[in-house]
Scaffold this motif. Structure first.
Motif: not given
Lengths: 569, 468, 300
Positions: A101, A109-111, A113-114, A117, A308, A310-313
């Motif tokens: 990760l 930077d990571l939201p 979600k990853p 998941a 989007f 949610e696709e980035r922080q």
């Protein structure tokens, strides 16, 4: 959540199940009769009846203590044979999670979600082989070591052995899953960067049904703007085109407690020209009561598209700073609050002038228990992308633990089903074959089912033809390098070939009914996207699917063990 | 089964094992020390060919262990991940896409296409999908950060830093959103997180994007000079010109920025730009022009080589001097050597710098301050200086040589003329076509008429209240 | 015979088949046999003669190809008969990761015994087989003898009426063998019926009331051990060691009664003779079947 699952039709499912079970039983009985006739002659059918009677008797005389004894034996076996080493692997993986990760430059930077998941995927792929191997190798080993012989000389029903084994593996797997899920939960909570922590929620959406008006205001479809992904349909700005959501069966009394309504959108913008770069594409929400012929909207209900988000922080400051440089201070949020009382200008016109009016959301706009929301795009020649799941009523959130453990629960159901299938398979084949069989079922049910459905749909809707043909035809075409649209030569060989291909599809259509739909058990997308794992689209089908296999598998396992000479060399 | 006893069979196996060990040891013995030409054949060759993980770039233990864990399935796994990445791109799951790309990198860290393709994906495709300009910038930045890592992981590949230069320079500086992007490059939109400064991951020193691009291009040139990995992106002389050309871009951008800059900053912006042009002029002629390079067919050349130098190359390459001269001129045309040389010289002149400044000031007075008298004055003065520059650099195409060579400059002057004429009109003193107003020669140049017509129309639309 | 038959087989046959269902081995051919309540019945035969197959057919582990089995009045496939049966497999096929206590507890549960009863039975049996000191050790650490003993204990967990022992003394040292035999005799005292298979003749001779000799899947001899070994026209006198004078005196007495002394020697295990003769006879005249009392021994 990008795609929307349809609510599960329980009654239909049960009827389908009944039909499938009856058909399978009938086929089984018929085959049994024929085989017995062929092997032992005229006495055969009598023996089959006899075996069935005994089976019924055995099924009705099972003892909880015996089942418990075998289950606990199974657990002891697993633990004493050091199956828990898998947990060690799991923990090591998590210690190394940073590797997978990692974002060396920018961990923050990571939201979320990853992370979610990753954890759910890791747990899934670590527990799956545990369940698979335990369940598939246990009974065959027991038979090979002949320890089962000693057991069956006791007054143990073979069904008890099968069920006991299944419960034992189930319990072991459950313990594994529990430990892993707790570690995973702590891991998520600790590892998700601070900025992304707010994404650890469980949103509870209420979805509506979606219809479109085309640019002339007639009921129709949205426009495709060239996206390969046909998930969203687009409506043109400043035309009569609109996307209309109708939310039915609302619990109005419950909504009233919150003194308003919270909608959430994930619309997409499509620009045909750049427009003003610093400004979002705008859309307008109109609340409609078709019975009272009320159409209510005002300036507060015009919003910028927040694609989007949610696709980035994003940092909180960026979201909140109304004077943020770009977007001209226009607030673009994915959530839209609708207050209980709304003031609007009545332009319906029968009284002529513009009149400011006030309506009550619950009393005036909600029609019975349904709410109609119309969305239009406010920018000329620009388009707004919409899909059914793109607008929903967001009920009060639940804690992240709720969605996380619901996902774990569906995973648990999947593991139980794997244990069940594995144990059943190991009742009639050896360990490696049982493993292969169960894993193939899993792969079929999880990964190939969509393709299968797609093919069969094409087959059934397209006059029993599939583009490029069935197995034999495809091979023929590949070998001769014919493209799918070329006509086949008209000769008997081709006719036979196509006939066989069609039978293969028919068989596929039949077998599809007994392959478990493992997709139901993967609800990670809900959790990873911060949604509640809803009852009727996710939990119910998972539970129903798992339960559906219980009785057939127990029966199959029982008769396999019963009719098997354990001692045969 | 056969005549051999168990013991004998085992002995045979043992013998086969030993026999197989010999080549394995010969081929596969690890080096005795970290990086040296020792050990087995493979390890020696790896050292000689510079193929060791450590010599290729930064070592990533996760990546190495990943490849080990997958045994022979690395290719299959990479394929599946590529497909997954495309699927995620299609369904617009950007953060997942990024994760998948990370996983691909674990498997293929030295495959430069991964870096290029996925950087492009993030910088161009993903960013274009977003509506909010900060979101677009965010993804441009992610792509750039991503590529930065690729540059570190592969220390001999010149194309990767060159691409990074392209993204820093062209993507940021030439996109429709360039005004925002260029600003964001120095002051990240996430002010809270970056304390009102740049995101150090893409811009460690907080410099202009073109200057950052210049650093990347320079790195690419250094790597290309090392020659360990060839670049296949473009002809060498073109490739090599990039650091200098980004200096041109920078200076031009400085001049353009002045239009919207605070009044007090304008002089310094132009001063800086003038200095940069001077610097560029120096580098263009003394470094780039002098650079000796060898290309296929044409042999060794210098862009600005003298006849004596070329004669030497010709002798060495077994060609005639005439041939070399033709090649040199061809390359000069290809890279626009003479054009840029002149342009730098022109722009490095104080008078030219002043001319630009005055035209910008005129525009500001006209547009913002509605000071027509001041505007007329600034325009006139600026145009006069422009005229003087045009005269100074008049060439075979006459006094308008500069404008013909450089259409951007011509546009600047024509626009200034339009505004100048408009101020004169507004002041009740319209320009008489026979009057000798500054830069009249450009206005009446037949070559310029279509451009003038176009710009006039644009001006009228603009005046009509449309801001497009 | 008037005694109640606990086991009855009628024309019991078993043919093993290969993967394709083709007959491979005829392991048992038309066995008809009765075992009576309260007796110790021995199944005797060389390896591969069908002893174990017979036991497994009795237990329902194998399905007969032809013929019928009835055990305790029920068909072999009826699970409920197992309530009253104890079985000691040839090798103790037990779970090696369990300890003695757990093993007995586990099998006790399989008889649906409440935990109190299980504990009592467990303690009693562990004492009976003498494993008090090893009850908490996993079976994988047990010696062969200990494994046989725990095997016997589990066979008796349900206090069965009928005990089936497959090679109960195999692999045991002489002392262990003696113990095992004593245990078997004790079972008989308790009124249990015991069926044991063995290829060790001495064991069978010592404990069995009746035996059946199987060879190549066929029943060759069945009958009372004493009857089988007894020749009606011979009398064997066994005494403590006699001096040659005393022997002469005895011979004189016998002569007076018109008898001749055929041989004076120390007793040998005559079952061995019987067995070997049966086997040889069978090889010479396959398919010949001997009824009780007309075995080869009786004819010589």
């Amino acid at each position: 959540m990008t795609t929307l699952q349809l609510p599960y039709d329980l009654l239909g499912g049960v009827l389908h199940w009944l039909a499938a079970v009856l058909v399978v039983c009938a086929v089984g009985l018929f085959v049994g009769m024929v085989v017995s006739l062929l092997t032992v002659g005229p006495r055969g059918p009598g023996l089959v009846v006899d075996v069935l009677q005994r089976g019924l008797h055995d099924m009705l005389h099972m003892s909880a203590r015996r089942i418990g004894a075998i289950a606990s034996l199974t657990m002891k076996e697993s633990f004493r044979k050091k199956a828990f080493a898998v947990l060690v692997v799991f923990i090591i993986l998590f210690l190394m999670a940073g590797f997978f990760l990692r974002n060396p430059e920018r961990p923050d930077d990571l939201p979320a979600k990853p992370y979610i998941a990753f954890v759910l995927m890791t747990i899934r792929w670590l527990t799956l082989p545990v369940a698979l191997l335990l369940a598939c190798w246990g009974l065959p080993t027991d038979i090979k070591d002949r320890s089962l012989h000693t057991v069956v000389t006791k007054p143990v029903r073979r069904s008890e052995i099968m069920i006991g084994r299944f419960l034992g593996y189930g319990a072991v797997t459950t313990i594994f899953l529990l430990v892993m899920s707790l570690i995973g939960y702590v891991f998520i909570n600790r590892s998700v960067p601070e900025l992304s922590q707010p994404q650890l929620v469980s949103r509870v959406p209420v979805y509506g049904s979606l219809t479109y008006l085309d640019r002339n205001g007639e009921p129709g479809e949205g426009v495709n703007t060239g996206d390969i992904w046909t998930f969203r349909s687009y409506i043109e700005g400043l035309t009569k085109a609109a996307a209309i959501w109708k939310f039915d069966n609302l619990d109005v009394e419950r909504l009233k407690q919150h003194d308003g309504l919270r909608l959430e959108n994930r619309f997409e913008a499509f620009r045909t020209y750049k427009g003003v770069i610093g400004q979002p594409i705008m859309f307008r929400i109109t609340l409609v009561n078709p019975t009272k012929k009320l159409r209510v909207t005002n300036g507060d209900l015009v919003k910028g598209v927040a694609e989007f988000s949610e696709e980035r922080q994003r940092s909180a400051a960026l979201e909140e700073d109304p004077a943020a440089e770009s977007f001209g201070g226009l607030r673009t949020e994915s959530t839209i609050s609708i207050p209980r009382t709304i003031t609007y200008i009545d332009v319906s016109g029968d009284r002529g002038g513009d009149q400011a009016k006030t309506v009550d959301l619950f009393d005036d706009l909600i029609d019975g228990n349904s709410l109609t929301v119309e969305v239009t795009c406010q920018d000329r020649d620009q388009y707004l992308g919409t899909a059914q799941s793109d607008l929903f009523i967001r009920l009060p959130d639940r804690g992240f633990a709720s969605t996380y453990f619901k996902s774990i629960f569906t995973m648990w159901l999947m593991l139980m089903l794997i244990c069940l299938l594995g144990t059943t398979a190991s009742c009639f084949v050896k360990g490696p074959v049982a493993t292969l069989l169960t894993f193939s079922l899993f792969m079929l049910g999880e990964h190939l089912r969509p393709q299968m459905d797609h093919l069969l749909k094409q087959f059934n809707e397209n006059d029993r033809q599939v583009l490029g043909g069935g197995v034999l035809e495809s091979v023929y075409r590949i070998v001769l390098q014919m493209n799918p649209s070329q006509e086949l030569p008209d000769n008997p060989a081709m006719t036979i070939m196509q006939w066989i291909d069609r039978r293969v599809f028919d068989m596929l259509g039949i077998f599809r009914n007994v392959i478990p739909n493992f997709e139901y058990f993967n609800t990670a997308a809900y959790t990873a996207n911060g949604f509640d794992v809803s009852w009727n689209t996710a939990l119910l089908p998972a539970i129903a699917t798992a339960l559906a296999y219980l009785l057939p598998c127990v029966l199959l396992g029982y008769f396999s063990l019963q009719l098997r000479e354990l001692e045969a060399k | 089964m056969n005549a051999l006893s168990t013991r004998n069979r085992k002995l045979v196996y043992m013998g086969i094992v030993l026999a197989l060990l010999v080549p394995i040891i010969y081929l596969g013995q690890p080096p005795t020390t970290g990086a040296s030409a020792s050990g087995g054949l493979i390890s020696r060759m790896r050292f000689e060919e510079d193929l060791g993980e450590a010599s290729l770039g930064d070592v990533d233990p996760a990546s190495t262990s990943m490849s080990l864990v997958l045994l022979g399935l690395r290719g299959i796994a990479a394929n599946i991940l590529w497909m997954q990445a495309e699927e995620e791109k299609m369904t617009k799951q950007w953060s997942q896409l990024e994760r998948t790309v990370e996983s691909i990198l674990l498997l293929q860290p030295h495959f430069q296409s991964v870096w290029k393709f996925q950087c492009w994906n993030l910088t161009y495709n993903v960013s274009a999908e977003c509506d909010a300009v900060e979101d677009r910038y965010f993804w441009v930045k992610r792509g750039l950060i991503f590529l930065t890592r690729g540059v570190d992981r592969n220390r001999y590949i010149p194309e990767l830093p060159h691409d990074a230069g392209d993204f820093s320079g062209k993507k940021i500086g030439r996109a429709d959103e360039r005004e925002f992007y260029r600003k964001f490059f120095v002051v990240d939109p996430d002010r809270e997180r970056f304390n009102g400064g740049p995101d150090k991951a893409v811009n460690p020193d907080g410099i202009d994007n073109y200057l950052r691009a210049r650093e990347w291009y320079q790195l690419a040139n250094d790597r290309a000079d090392l020659g360990k990995v060839q670049q296949h992106k473009m002809d060498f002389p073109l490739f090599f010109a990039y650091p200098y050309r980004s200096l041109f871009d920078y200076a031009t951008a400085q001049q353009q920025d002045a239009v919207n800059a605070p009044l007090e900053d304008i002089p310094s912006l132009f001063q800086d730009a003038q200095q940069r042009w001077a610097e560029a002029a120096r580098e263009w002629t003394s470094i780039y022009g002098r650079k000796v390079f060898t290309v296929p067919i044409f042999g060794t050349l210098q862009i600005d080589g003298t006849e004596e130098e070329l004669a030497q190359f010709a002798a060495a390459d077994n060609m005639s001097l005439e041939q070399k001269l033709v090649f040199r001129d061809r390359y000069q045309n290809t890279v626009g050597y003479r054009f840029w040389k002149t342009r730098c010289e022109v722009e490095a002149e104080t008078e030219m710098s002043d001319a630009h400044r005055l035209l910008v000031e005129g525009r500001r007075k006209y547009e913002r301050d509605q000071d027509m008298v001041g505007a007329e004055e600034a325009y006139r003065e600026g145009l006069l200086k422009m005229q003087s520059m045009f005269q100074k650099f008049a060439g075979e195409f006459g006094p308008n040589q500069l404008g013909i060579d450089d259409r951007d400059l011509a546009e600047e002057v024509i626009k200034a003329l339009i505004f100048y004429r408009s101020t004169r009109e507004l002041l009740g003193n319209p320009v008489d076509e026979n009057e000798d107003y500054p830069m009249r020669q450009l206005w009446i140049d037949p070559e310029m008429q279509s451009q003038i017509k176009e710009l006039l129309e644009k001006f009228q639309r603009w005046q009509g209240g449309l801001t497009t | 015979m008037s005694a109640e038959a606990v086991i009855q087989t009628r024309n019991l046959s078993k043919t093993y088949r290969d993967f394709w269902g083709r007959p491979k081995v005829r392991a048992l051919n038309s066995l008809t046999l009765d075992v009576n309540r309260g007796e110790i019945f021995g199944l005797l035969g060389p390896n591969g003669s069908g002893k174990t197959t017979t036991l497994k057919l009795l237990l329902g582990l194998l399905f007969p190809t032809e013929g019928d089995v009835s055990v305790l009045g029920k068909p072999a496939h009826d699970v409920s008969k197992n309530e009253r049966i104890g079985y000691l497999p040839e090798e103790s096929y037990l779970y090696r990761f369990l300890n003695a206590d757990e093993t007995l507890d586990f099998y006790g549960k399989l008889f649906d015994m409440p935990s109190k009863v299980r504990r009592e039975r467990r303690d009693k049996l562990i004492e009976m087989v003498g494993l008090q000191n090893a009850r908490r050790r996993q079976l994988k650490e047990y010696s062969k003898g200990m494994t046989r003993r725990i095997g016997l204990a589990q066979a008796l967990i349900n206090d069965p009426e009928l005990v089936l022992l497959d090679e109960p003394t195999s692999g045991l040292d002489p002392l262990g063998t003696r113990d095992m035999k004593d245990l078997i005799l004790k079972l008989k005292e308790q009124g249990k019926t015991v069926v044991m298979s063995s290829h060790l003749l001495a064991d069978v001779q010592d404990v069995c009331d009746r035996i059946a000799i199987l060879y190549a899947g066929e029943l060759k001899v069945v009958g009372n051990v004493a009857d089988l070994l007894q020749s009606q026209d011979e009398t064997q006198i066994l005494s403590s060691q006699l001096s040659p004078e005393a022997v002469q005196e005895v011979e004189a007495v016998l002569a007076r009664h018109g008898a001749t002394v055929k041989r004076v020697s120390h007793p040998t295990s005559t079952l061995e003779d019987l067995f070997l003769r049966t086997v040889e006879e069978s090889k010479a005249r396959p398919g010949r079947r001997f009824g009780p009392g007309e075995g080869p021994a009786a004819k010589s």
